[in-house]
Design a protein around this motif. Structure first.
Motif, PDB file in Angstrom:
ATOM      1  N   HIS A   1       0.811  -1.228   0.000  1.00  0.00           N
ATOM      2  CA  HIS A   1       0.000   0.000   0.000  1.00  0.00           C
ATOM      3  C   HIS A   1       0.839   1.269   0.000  1.00  0.00           C
ATOM      4  CE1 HIS A   1      -2.487  -3.188   1.880  1.00  0.00           C
ATOM      5  NE2 HIS A   1      -3.382  -2.706   1.041  1.00  0.00           N
ATOM      6  N   GLY A   2       2.154   1.136   0.086  1.00  0.00           N
ATOM      7  CA  GLY A   2       3.017   2.312   0.144  1.00  0.00           C
ATOM      8  C   GLY A   2       3.180   2.790   1.580  1.00  0.00           C
ATOM      9  N   TYR A   3       3.892   3.910   1.729  1.00  0.00           N
ATOM     10  CA  TYR A   3       4.227   4.402   3.073  1.00  0.00           C
ATOM     11  C   TYR A   3       3.842   5.866   3.252  1.00  0.00           C
ATOM     12  CZ  TYR A   3       6.981   0.135   3.492  1.00  0.00           C
ATOM     13  OH  TYR A   3       7.371  -1.174   3.555  1.00  0.00           O
ATOM     14  N   ASP A   4       3.226   6.157   4.423  1.00  0.00           N
ATOM     15  CA  ASP A   4       3.076   7.553   4.853  1.00  0.00           C
ATOM     16  C   ASP A   4       4.388   7.920   5.527  1.00  0.00           C
ATOM     17  OD1 ASP A   4       0.426   7.862   4.040  1.00  0.00           O
ATOM     18  OD2 ASP A   4      -0.324   6.945   5.878  1.00  0.00           O
ATOM     19  N   PHE A   5       4.897   9.118   5.212  1.00  0.00           N
ATOM     20  CA  PHE A   5       6.179   9.474   5.823  1.00  0.00           C
ATOM     21  C   PHE A   5       6.146  10.860   6.460  1.00  0.00           C
ATOM     22  CE2 PHE A   5       6.461  10.862   1.371  1.00  0.00           C
ATOM     23  CZ  PHE A   5       6.894  12.181   1.505  1.00  0.00           C
ATOM     24  N   VAL A   6       6.993  11.025   7.487  1.00  0.00           N
ATOM     25  CA  VAL A   6       7.286  12.335   8.068  1.00  0.00           C
ATOM     26  C   VAL A   6       8.805  12.404   8.165  1.00  0.00           C
ATOM     27  CG1 VAL A   6       7.008  13.896  10.029  1.00  0.00           C
ATOM     28  CG2 VAL A   6       5.166  12.320   9.449  1.00  0.00           C
ATOM     29  N   ILE A   7       9.413  13.444   7.613  1.00  0.00           N
ATOM     30  CA  ILE A   7      10.871  13.608   7.650  1.00  0.00           C
ATOM     31  C   ILE A   7      11.180  15.012   8.176  1.00  0.00           C
ATOM     32  CG2 ILE A   7      13.018  13.629   6.301  1.00  0.00           C
ATOM     33  CD1 ILE A   7      11.466  11.882   4.194  1.00  0.00           C
ATOM     34  N   GLY A   8      12.137  15.090   9.129  1.00  0.00           N
ATOM     35  CA  GLY A   8      12.514  16.397   9.666  1.00  0.00           C
ATOM     36  C   GLY A   8      14.017  16.549   9.751  1.00  0.00           C
ATOM     37  N   SER A   9      14.447  17.763   9.967  1.00  0.00           N
ATOM     38  CA  SER A   9      15.872  18.012  10.186  1.00  0.00           C
ATOM     39  C   SER A   9      16.049  19.387  10.813  1.00  0.00           C
ATOM     40  CB  SER A   9      16.650  17.944   8.873  1.00  0.00           C
ATOM     41  OG  SER A   9      18.015  18.183   9.132  1.00  0.00           O
ATOM     42  N   GLU A  10      17.048  19.497  11.717  1.00  0.00           N
ATOM     43  CA  GLU A  10      17.340  20.811  12.310  1.00  0.00           C
ATOM     44  C   GLU A  10      18.413  21.524  11.514  1.00  0.00           C
ATOM     45  OE1 GLU A  10      17.759  20.797  16.622  1.00  0.00           O
ATOM     46  OE2 GLU A  10      15.583  21.124  16.502  1.00  0.00           O
ATOM     47  N   LYS A  11      19.298  20.730  10.838  1.00  0.00           N
ATOM     48  CA  LYS A  11      20.459  21.333  10.185  1.00  0.00           C
ATOM     49  C   LYS A  11      20.361  21.318   8.659  1.00  0.00           C
ATOM     50  CE  LYS A  11      23.510  20.954  14.060  1.00  0.00           C
ATOM     51  NZ  LYS A  11      22.896  19.966  14.978  1.00  0.00           N
ATOM     52  N   LYS A  12      19.527  20.407   8.117  1.00  0.00           N
ATOM     53  CA  LYS A  12      19.400  20.320   6.665  1.00  0.00           C
ATOM     54  C   LYS A  12      17.978  20.734   6.257  1.00  0.00           C
ATOM     55  CE  LYS A  12      22.908  16.817   5.887  1.00  0.00           C
ATOM     56  NZ  LYS A  12      23.155  15.433   5.440  1.00  0.00           N
ATOM     57  N   ASP A  13      17.732  20.753   4.947  1.00  0.00           N
ATOM     58  CA  ASP A  13      16.412  21.135   4.439  1.00  0.00           C
ATOM     59  C   ASP A  13      15.622  19.857   4.121  1.00  0.00           C
ATOM     60  OD1 ASP A  13      14.179  22.009   3.113  1.00  0.00           O
ATOM     61  OD2 ASP A  13      15.249  23.581   1.993  1.00  0.00           O
ATOM     62  N   ALA A  14      14.590  19.598   4.927  1.00  0.00           N
ATOM     63  CA  ALA A  14      13.819  18.356   4.777  1.00  0.00           C
ATOM     64  C   ALA A  14      13.134  18.270   3.407  1.00  0.00           C
ATOM     65  CB  ALA A  14      12.775  18.267   5.884  1.00  0.00           C
ATOM     66  N   ARG A  15      12.936  19.415   2.781  1.00  0.00           N
ATOM     67  CA  ARG A  15      12.245  19.409   1.479  1.00  0.00           C
ATOM     68  C   ARG A  15      13.062  18.712   0.401  1.00  0.00           C
ATOM     69  NH1 ARG A  15      10.870  25.679   1.177  1.00  0.00           N
ATOM     70  NH2 ARG A  15      13.086  25.606   1.554  1.00  0.00           N
ATOM     71  N   GLU A  16      14.390  18.684   0.624  1.00  0.00           N
ATOM     72  CA  GLU A  16      15.241  17.972  -0.354  1.00  0.00           C
ATOM     73  C   GLU A  16      14.865  16.502  -0.425  1.00  0.00           C
ATOM     74  OE1 GLU A  16      19.370  18.687   0.422  1.00  0.00           O
ATOM     75  OE2 GLU A  16      19.113  20.861   0.204  1.00  0.00           O
ATOM     76  N   GLN A  17      14.493  15.933   0.738  1.00  0.00           N
ATOM     77  CA  GLN A  17      14.115  14.511   0.766  1.00  0.00           C
ATOM     78  C   GLN A  17      12.755  14.296   0.092  1.00  0.00           C
ATOM     79  OE1 GLN A  17      16.042  11.913   1.738  1.00  0.00           O
ATOM     80  NE2 GLN A  17      17.644  13.459   1.991  1.00  0.00           N
ATOM     81  N   SER A  18      11.798  15.195   0.352  1.00  0.00           N
ATOM     82  CA  SER A  18      10.486  14.998  -0.295  1.00  0.00           C
ATOM     83  C   SER A  18      10.588  15.217  -1.806  1.00  0.00           C
ATOM     84  CB  SER A  18       9.407  15.881   0.328  1.00  0.00           C
ATOM     85  OG  SER A  18       9.750  17.240   0.241  1.00  0.00           O
ATOM     86  N   THR A  19      11.488  16.133  -2.213  1.00  0.00           N
ATOM     87  CA  THR A  19      11.705  16.337  -3.651  1.00  0.00           C
ATOM     88  C   THR A  19      12.313  15.081  -4.285  1.00  0.00           C
ATOM     89  OG1 THR A  19      12.079  18.670  -3.234  1.00  0.00           O
ATOM     90  CG2 THR A  19      12.815  17.845  -5.356  1.00  0.00           C
ATOM     91  N   MET A  20      13.288  14.499  -3.572  1.00  0.00           N
ATOM     92  CA  MET A  20      13.920  13.274  -4.070  1.00  0.00           C
ATOM     93  C   MET A  20      12.865  12.161  -4.212  1.00  0.00           C
ATOM     94  SD  MET A  20      15.022  10.071  -2.997  1.00  0.00           S
ATOM     95  CE  MET A  20      15.226  10.152  -1.208  1.00  0.00           C
ATOM     96  N   LEU A  21      12.011  12.024  -3.178  1.00  0.00           N
ATOM     97  CA  LEU A  21      10.989  10.967  -3.207  1.00  0.00           C
ATOM     98  C   LEU A  21       9.967  11.206  -4.325  1.00  0.00           C
ATOM     99  CD1 LEU A  21      10.351  10.499   0.627  1.00  0.00           C
ATOM    100  CD2 LEU A  21      11.486   8.874  -0.898  1.00  0.00           C
ATOM    101  N   ARG A  22       9.676  12.476  -4.570  1.00  0.00           N
ATOM    102  CA  ARG A  22       8.729  12.793  -5.640  1.00  0.00           C
ATOM    103  C   ARG A  22       9.339  12.462  -6.999  1.00  0.00           C
ATOM    104  NH1 ARG A  22       7.467  17.728  -4.392  1.00  0.00           N
ATOM    105  NH2 ARG A  22       8.952  18.791  -5.743  1.00  0.00           N
ATOM    106  N   GLU A  23      10.604  12.902  -7.188  1.00  0.00           N
ATOM    107  CA  GLU A  23      11.247  12.701  -8.491  1.00  0.00           C
ATOM    108  C   GLU A  23      11.499  11.220  -8.770  1.00  0.00           C
ATOM    109  OE1 GLU A  23      14.587  15.305  -8.208  1.00  0.00           O
ATOM    110  OE2 GLU A  23      13.404  17.068  -8.785  1.00  0.00           O
ATOM    111  N   LYS A  24      11.844  10.491  -7.738  1.00  0.00           N
ATOM    112  CA  LYS A  24      12.214   9.088  -7.931  1.00  0.00           C
ATOM    113  C   LYS A  24      11.011   8.145  -7.929  1.00  0.00           C
ATOM    114  CE  LYS A  24      16.430   6.662  -6.918  1.00  0.00           C
ATOM    115  NZ  LYS A  24      17.588   6.550  -6.046  1.00  0.00           N
TER     116      LYS A  24
END
Ligand SMILES: [Zn+2]
Length: 391
Positions: A340-363
């Motif tokens: 069924h896929g995965y619901d995700f929550v990703i955070g970071s204090e030092k990096k930009d968490a949006r980079e991970q959601s962009t990667m997941l979207r593109e890939k």
């Protein structure tokens, strides 16, 4: 040229089903034919009531309309059949009795309700709708719950008294001094339907002969509507069908919960209270578990990725909010499974968490987004490929 008005056989003979008539005009078009007859038993769509159904010369009557007193029947028809329906010919018609009688029961029921509402509260009928699916009546004022139950009792009392229902065109000199309910000013002769001791109302529709035939008047729903009240109700056969349906639902519930109908509300309230208590306990345990995981996590330069199907939305956020303090990289949780896929929550204090959601979207075509501190969304991919991409 003004057409002759159609003779309404249903006025005088509401219990007849079969009639003969002469075709005045016939217009065929795209598999249908519109017939005007010199007389008819088919009640047209009028005064909020659906038209009768039935057949003419064995062909299905799909619609009946009235305009300036002229009634037009629409029939489903082949070209071959249409060729035989020529002006001057005599045809046989037959109305579908079950539907007609149901309409008579429900329409008389409506007059009983409206008559009582007028006598008791001075309220007017401001709307009526009678179709095969639903019967509604709009009245001009508000009513309390108790007044609605009173109205239902009084209406059924009128049924048990089995009083006469008559329809007539009183002569003009009589009509002037007569009291009857009427929604609009009427040109020409006025047909008044009288329910002895209960109501007199201008109406064009077929009614039962005596109130006993209405059977049962059941108010199904009442709601505030444009400053007044809208009733949904059912009479006669429709009321019986409704009660049978309700009984089936009730039986299924009492069987499932092995309780009696009387105990059902308390039983359901108990189940709901228990379920709410369980949910709250579950929430507390989940929160405690998340806090424990955060406490056990040593400080690290590495990303922290957790795959666990159990955490709900609230716990996921608590977890990520706590874990980002332990890492110089990303902290993320994925809940779900490969199917069924995965619901995700990703955070970071030092990096930009949006980079991970962009990667997941593109890939993987993931949906979702958020702020540099936290993103959330859903991704349809397997755990193995996700872990490879995140590392
Ligand atoms: Zn009426």
């Amino acid at each position: 040229m003004e057409r002759m008005q159609t003779i309404r056989l249903y006025d005088e003979r509401p219990y007849d089903t079969d009639f003969q008539a002469r075709i005045i005009s016939a217009e065929a078009e795209n598999g249908t034919i519109s017939l005007i007859l010199d007389q008819t038993l088919f009640f047209p769509e009028e005064g909020g009531q659906n038209p009768d159904s039935g057949t003419i010369e064995g062909l299905s009557v799909t619609d009946v309309q009235i305009k300036n007193g002229v009634i037009t029947h629409k029939l489903a028809c082949t070209e071959e059949a249409a060729a035989k329906l020529t002006p001057g010919r005599t045809v046989s018609g037959s109305i579908e009795w079950a539907g007609r009688f149901s309409n008579m029961q429900n329409h008389t029921g409506e007059h009983i309700l409206s008559g009582i509402l007028y006598k008791k509260y001075g309220y007017n009928n401001v709307g009526f709708h009678l179709s095969p699916q639903i019967v509604t009546l709009d009245t001009s004022g508000p009513l309390t719950e108790e007044q609605v139950r009173d109205l239902e009792r009084a209406a059924n009392q009128a049924v048990w008294e089995n009083v006469a229902v008559t329809a007539e065109y009183p002569p003009e000199e009589l009509l002037a001094d007569m009291f009857y309910r009427s929604k609009t000013e009427i040109d020409g002769p006025v047909r008044v339907v009288t329910i002895e001791g209960y109501d007199a109302c201008a109406c064009c529709a077929p009614h039962v002969r005596r109130t006993g035939e209405v059977g049962l008047i059941l108010i199904l729903k009442h709601e505030n509507y444009k400053g007044g009240t809208r009733f949904t109700f059912a009479c006669g056969n429709r009321a019986l069908e409704q009660v049978q349906k309700d009984r089936r639902i009730l039986k299924s519930l009492t069987d499932t919960l092995t309780t009696s109908a009387e105990d059902l509300p308390a039983n359901i309230n108990g189940i709901m209270a228990e379920s709410e208590a369980r949910k709250q306990r579950g929430d507390r345990l989940m929160k405690r578990q998340a806090e424990m995981l955060i406490g056990q996590q040593p400080e690290t330069e590495e990303d922290i990725w957790i795959f666990d199907p159990e955490y709900d939305v609230q716990a996921r956020r608590i977890l990520v909010n706590g874990l980002v303090k332990k890492t110089a990289g990303y902290a993320g949780i994925f809940c779900g499974d490969d199917e069924h896929g995965y619901d995700f929550v990703i955070g970071s204090e030092k990096k930009d968490a949006r980079e991970q959601s962009t990667m997941l979207r593109e890939k993987f075509g993931a949906r979702g987004g958020g702020s540099p501190k936290m993103v959330q969304g859903h991704v349809n991919a397997g755990r193995k490929e996700l872990e490879e991409s995140l590392s």
